[in-house]
Design an enzyme around this catalytic site. Structure first.
Site, PDB file in Angstrom:
ATOM      1  N   ILE A  80       0.844  -1.209   0.000  1.00 40.79           N
ATOM      2  CA  ILE A  80       0.000   0.000   0.000  1.00 40.79           C
ATOM      3  C   ILE A  80       0.875   1.254   0.000  1.00 40.79           C
ATOM      4  O   ILE A  80       0.645   2.178  -0.792  1.00 40.79           O
ATOM      5  CB  ILE A  80      -0.961  -0.015   1.212  1.00 40.79           C
TER       6      ILE A  80
ATOM      7  N   THR B  48      -4.538   5.004   7.709  1.00 43.89           N
ATOM      8  CA  THR B  48      -5.484   4.050   7.107  1.00 43.89           C
ATOM      9  C   THR B  48      -5.011   2.625   7.389  1.00 43.89           C
ATOM     10  O   THR B  48      -5.427   1.693   6.714  1.00 43.89           O
ATOM     11  CB  THR B  48      -5.609   4.251   5.567  1.00 43.89           C
TER      12      THR B  48
ATOM     13  N   ARG C 131      -3.892   0.701  11.005  1.00 46.54           N
ATOM     14  CA  ARG C 131      -4.582   0.123  12.158  1.00 46.54           C
ATOM     15  C   ARG C 131      -4.614   1.165  13.271  1.00 46.54           C
ATOM     16  O   ARG C 131      -3.622   1.875  13.496  1.00 46.54           O
ATOM     17  CB  ARG C 131      -3.870  -1.143  12.665  1.00 46.54           C
TER      18      ARG C 131
ATOM     19  N   ASP D  40      -8.974   6.332   9.000  1.00 45.14           N
ATOM     20  CA  ASP D  40      -9.935   5.310   8.549  1.00 45.14           C
ATOM     21  C   ASP D  40     -10.042   4.200   9.589  1.00 45.14           C
ATOM     22  O   ASP D  40     -10.850   3.290   9.449  1.00 45.14           O
ATOM     23  CB  ASP D  40      -9.483   4.731   7.199  1.00 45.14           C
TER      24      ASP D  40
ATOM     25  N   GLU E 243     -12.228   0.872  17.577  1.00 47.73           N
ATOM     26  CA  GLU E 243     -13.263   0.846  16.529  1.00 47.73           C
ATOM     27  C   GLU E 243     -14.186  -0.368  16.635  1.00 47.73           C
ATOM     28  O   GLU E 243     -15.302  -0.354  16.104  1.00 47.73           O
ATOM     29  CB  GLU E 243     -12.625   0.891  15.141  1.00 47.73           C
TER      30      GLU E 243
ATOM     31  N   HIS F 298     -13.365   2.625   8.590  1.00 43.07           N
ATOM     32  CA  HIS F 298     -12.655   1.451   8.056  1.00 43.07           C
ATOM     33  C   HIS F 298     -13.240   1.026   6.700  1.00 43.07           C
ATOM     34  O   HIS F 298     -13.650  -0.122   6.524  1.00 43.07           O
ATOM     35  CB  HIS F 298     -12.689   0.286   9.059  1.00 43.07           C
ATOM     36  N   GLN F 299     -13.274   1.974   5.786  1.00 41.41           N
ATOM     37  CA  GLN F 299     -13.830   1.694   4.472  1.00 41.41           C
ATOM     38  C   GLN F 299     -12.788   1.757   3.350  1.00 41.41           C
ATOM     39  O   GLN F 299     -13.121   1.628   2.178  1.00 41.41           O
ATOM     40  CB  GLN F 299     -14.976   2.666   4.141  1.00 41.41           C
ATOM     41  N   ALA F 300     -11.500   1.935   3.734  1.00 43.11           N
ATOM     42  CA  ALA F 300     -10.482   2.111   2.692  1.00 43.11           C
ATOM     43  C   ALA F 300     -10.425   0.902   1.750  1.00 43.11           C
ATOM     44  O   ALA F 300     -10.171   1.028   0.566  1.00 43.11           O
ATOM     45  CB  ALA F 300      -9.121   2.363   3.326  1.00 43.11           C
ATOM     46  N   PHE F 301     -10.700  -0.283   2.307  1.00 40.58           N
ATOM     47  CA  PHE F 301     -10.613  -1.510   1.485  1.00 40.58           C
ATOM     48  C   PHE F 301     -11.841  -1.703   0.601  1.00 40.58           C
ATOM     49  O   PHE F 301     -11.847  -2.580  -0.261  1.00 40.58           O
ATOM     50  CB  PHE F 301     -10.503  -2.743   2.406  1.00 40.58           C
TER      51      PHE F 301
HETATM   52  P1  NAD Z   1       2.718  -4.903   3.550  1.00 42.11           P
HETATM   53  O1  NAD Z   1       3.083  -6.063   4.396  1.00 42.11           O
HETATM   54  O2  NAD Z   1       2.833  -5.035   2.072  1.00 42.11           O
HETATM   55  O3  NAD Z   1       3.594  -3.623   3.986  1.00 42.11           O
HETATM   56  C1  NAD Z   1       3.812  -3.285   5.313  1.00 42.11           C
HETATM   57  C2  NAD Z   1       5.194  -2.638   5.390  1.00 42.11           C
HETATM   58  O4  NAD Z   1       5.408  -2.207   6.735  1.00 42.11           O
HETATM   59  C3  NAD Z   1       6.329  -3.605   5.022  1.00 42.11           C
HETATM   60  O5  NAD Z   1       7.158  -3.023   4.048  1.00 42.11           O
HETATM   61  C4  NAD Z   1       7.061  -3.814   6.346  1.00 42.11           C
HETATM   62  O6  NAD Z   1       8.446  -4.005   6.173  1.00 42.11           O
HETATM   63  C5  NAD Z   1       6.759  -2.497   7.032  1.00 42.11           C
HETATM   64  N1  NAD Z   1       6.970  -2.563   8.476  1.00 42.11           N
HETATM   65  C6  NAD Z   1       6.847  -3.624   9.317  1.00 42.11           C
HETATM   66  N2  NAD Z   1       7.165  -3.262  10.572  1.00 42.11           N
HETATM   67  C7  NAD Z   1       7.510  -1.955  10.509  1.00 42.11           C
HETATM   68  C8  NAD Z   1       7.962  -1.020  11.479  1.00 42.11           C
HETATM   69  N3  NAD Z   1       8.155  -1.375  12.753  1.00 42.11           N
HETATM   70  N4  NAD Z   1       8.213   0.233  11.066  1.00 42.11           N
HETATM   71  C9  NAD Z   1       8.063   0.600   9.768  1.00 42.11           C
HETATM   72  N5  NAD Z   1       7.648  -0.248   8.805  1.00 42.11           N
HETATM   73  C10 NAD Z   1       7.389  -1.501   9.181  1.00 42.11           C
HETATM   74  O7  NAD Z   1       1.255  -4.487   3.984  1.00 42.11           O
HETATM   75  P2  NAD Z   1       0.206  -3.617   3.153  1.00 42.11           P
HETATM   76  O8  NAD Z   1      -0.634  -4.506   2.298  1.00 42.11           O
HETATM   77  O9  NAD Z   1       0.922  -2.479   2.521  1.00 42.11           O
HETATM   78  O10 NAD Z   1      -0.741  -3.119   4.339  1.00 42.11           O
HETATM   79  C11 NAD Z   1      -0.284  -2.179   5.297  1.00 42.11           C
HETATM   80  C12 NAD Z   1      -1.281  -2.128   6.444  1.00 42.11           C
HETATM   81  O11 NAD Z   1      -2.517  -1.568   5.948  1.00 42.11           O
HETATM   82  C13 NAD Z   1      -1.692  -3.513   6.968  1.00 42.11           C
HETATM   83  O12 NAD Z   1      -0.853  -3.903   8.000  1.00 42.11           O
HETATM   84  C14 NAD Z   1      -3.118  -3.319   7.435  1.00 42.11           C
HETATM   85  O13 NAD Z   1      -3.117  -3.170   8.841  1.00 42.11           O
HETATM   86  C15 NAD Z   1      -3.563  -2.020   6.764  1.00 42.11           C
HETATM   87  N6  NAD Z   1      -4.762  -2.207   5.930  1.00 42.11           N
HETATM   88  C16 NAD Z   1      -5.822  -1.385   6.139  1.00 42.11           C
HETATM   89  C17 NAD Z   1      -6.962  -1.509   5.347  1.00 42.11           C
HETATM   90  C18 NAD Z   1      -8.157  -0.599   5.511  1.00 42.11           C
HETATM   91  O14 NAD Z   1      -9.231  -0.901   4.970  1.00 42.11           O
HETATM   92  N7  NAD Z   1      -8.041   0.516   6.210  1.00 42.11           N
HETATM   93  C19 NAD Z   1      -6.995  -2.498   4.357  1.00 42.11           C
HETATM   94  C20 NAD Z   1      -5.874  -3.308   4.161  1.00 42.11           C
HETATM   95  C21 NAD Z   1      -4.750  -3.159   4.955  1.00 42.11           C
END
Ligand code: NAD
Length: 340
Positions: free
Chosen positions: A153, A230, A232, A256, A261, A293-296
């Site tokens: 993301i 967006t 957690r 988000d 929540e 929590h609607q980003a997805f």
């Molecule tokens: P991803 O695993 O592809 O990327 C997460 C990145 O964070 C990785 O590059 C990892 O190395 C890095 N990371 C891990 N620990 C870290 C730290 N201590 N400091 C800095 N960076 C660190 O995940 P993604 O698909 O990009 O998703 C990211 C987050 O988005 C997920 O963890 C999820 O909680 C959240 N998410 C939210 C929604 C929503 O609807 N709001 C939907 C999907 C995901």
């Protein structure tokens, strides 16, 4: 397999029933937690979402009911006690990527709406108030954006912001070469916080990232900074953020996700009295924009979530779950801790 779905809404049923060919799916509306775990009796798997609580007690009950598989229909897994799952030999699978575009595009939506106060302008115009006072924004062009977590993301957020002509700073425990190629400059977290006009969070919630943005981190940021989450809710100390908003240190807040929540989001509470005073305080600020929590929540994402989750269930039966979809304590807790 017989799978009990928890926290289901009408849209979950639609997308899962469209894609399902071989499994026996039962849809329950309540969240899964220790009090609702008995519903899983007679099922070999449960399918859960972001606000189901799979703590040690819940997992013990699931194991006693014969559950062997927890299929998360989301990417995050902070709500599952992975050590307890391992003790009970329950396999945990997830959907690591279903549409990073959905979340990244929503992130941009929050940034643009907050900066140009589109949510306030919408209401003013509807009431016949065409005055512009208080709606002044800033050019995104040439602004510095700090991206914390540059995985799937975060990388797309970087790509979109590069199109606006932003300077991009990144902080990640595993830098992403594709981001570097885009021009993201990796720096220490403190340097990112000190230099960014906008800070946007895209790292997972794990013990080391809990309250990553607390009062100390907020003090390091530029006055008037925009903070976007967006990812957690637990990444942010909400009380510290409220203080920073009151002091006008924080210029804009786009959320988000919210740490508490689970008691609010995904439900229609418009006829209820909301008991969470911290959340209600956030809503009083004119420079705070919250979505539930609607980003997805796009057609593409829901379709991919259903297909990958059903594929994960089928693969579990044949012992062929792809490594990237498996969530284990070894991979995400012990390895992550030793990498710190
Ligand atoms: P991803 O695993 O592809 O990327 C997460 C990145 O964070 C990785 O590059 C990892 O190395 C890095 N990371 C891990 N620990 C870290 C730290 N201590 N400091 C800095 N960076 C660190 O995940 P993604 O698909 O990009 O998703 C990211 C987050 O988005 C997920 O963890 C999820 O909680 C959240 N998410 C939210 C929604 C929503 O609807 N709001 C939907 C999907 C995901």
């Amino acid at each position: 397999m017989k799978i009990a779905f928890f926290s289901t809404k009408a849209y979950d049923r639609v997308f899962f029933q469209q894609s399902n060919q071989q499994h026996d799916l039962t849809f329950f509306e309540p969240h899964l937690d220790a009090s609702t775990a008995p519903l899983a009796q007679g099922f070999t798997g449960v399918c859960v979402f972001v606000n189901d609580q799979l703590d040690a007690d819940t997992l013990t009950q699931l194991a006693n009911h014969g559950v062997e598989l927890v299929a998360l229909r989301c990417a995050g897994f902070n709500n599952v006690d992975l050590e307890a799952a391992e003790q009970h030999q329950i396999t945990v699978v997830r959907v690591p990527a279903y549409s990073p575009y959905a979340v990244a595009e929503h992130t941009l939506g929050l940034i643009l709406a907050l900066n140009r106060q589109i949510y306030r302008a919408y209401n003013r115009v509807r009431e016949g108030n065409f005055a512009l006072g208080g709606l002044i924004g800033f050019d995104l062009h040439q602004k510095t954006v700090g991206i914390v977590g540059t995985g799937k993301i975060g990388e797309i957020v970087a790509r979109l912001l590069a199109g606006f002509g932003c300077h991009l700073l990144g902080y990640d425990v595993n830098p992403n070469p594709d981001c570097e190629a885009l021009g993201v400059q990796y720096v220490e977290l403190d340097d990112l916080l000190a230099a960014a006009d906008i800070v946007t969070l895209h790292c997972p919630l794990v013990p080391t990232t809990y309250h990553l943005i607390d009062s100390i981190a907020l003090q390091k940021m530029k006055p008037g900074v925009m903070l976007i989450n967006t990812s957690r809710g637990g990444l942010i100390d909400t009380e510290a953020v409220i203080m920073a908003l009151k002091e006008r240190k924080l210029g804009y807040l786009g959320l988000d996700v919210y740490e508490q929540e689970g008691d609010l989001f995904f439900e229609d509470l418009s006829n209820e009295v909301i008991q969470d005073d911290t959340f209600q305080r956030l809503l009083t600020f004119p420079n705070v924009l919250i979505t539930g929590h609607q980003a997805f929540f796009t057609q593409e994402a829901l379709s991919n979530i259903a297909q990958t989750t059903l594929d994960n269930i089928t693969a579990f039966e044949t012992g062929t779950v792809p490594e990237k979809n498996l969530v284990t304590a070894e991979k995400f807790l012990r390895h992550a801790q030793s990498a710190q």
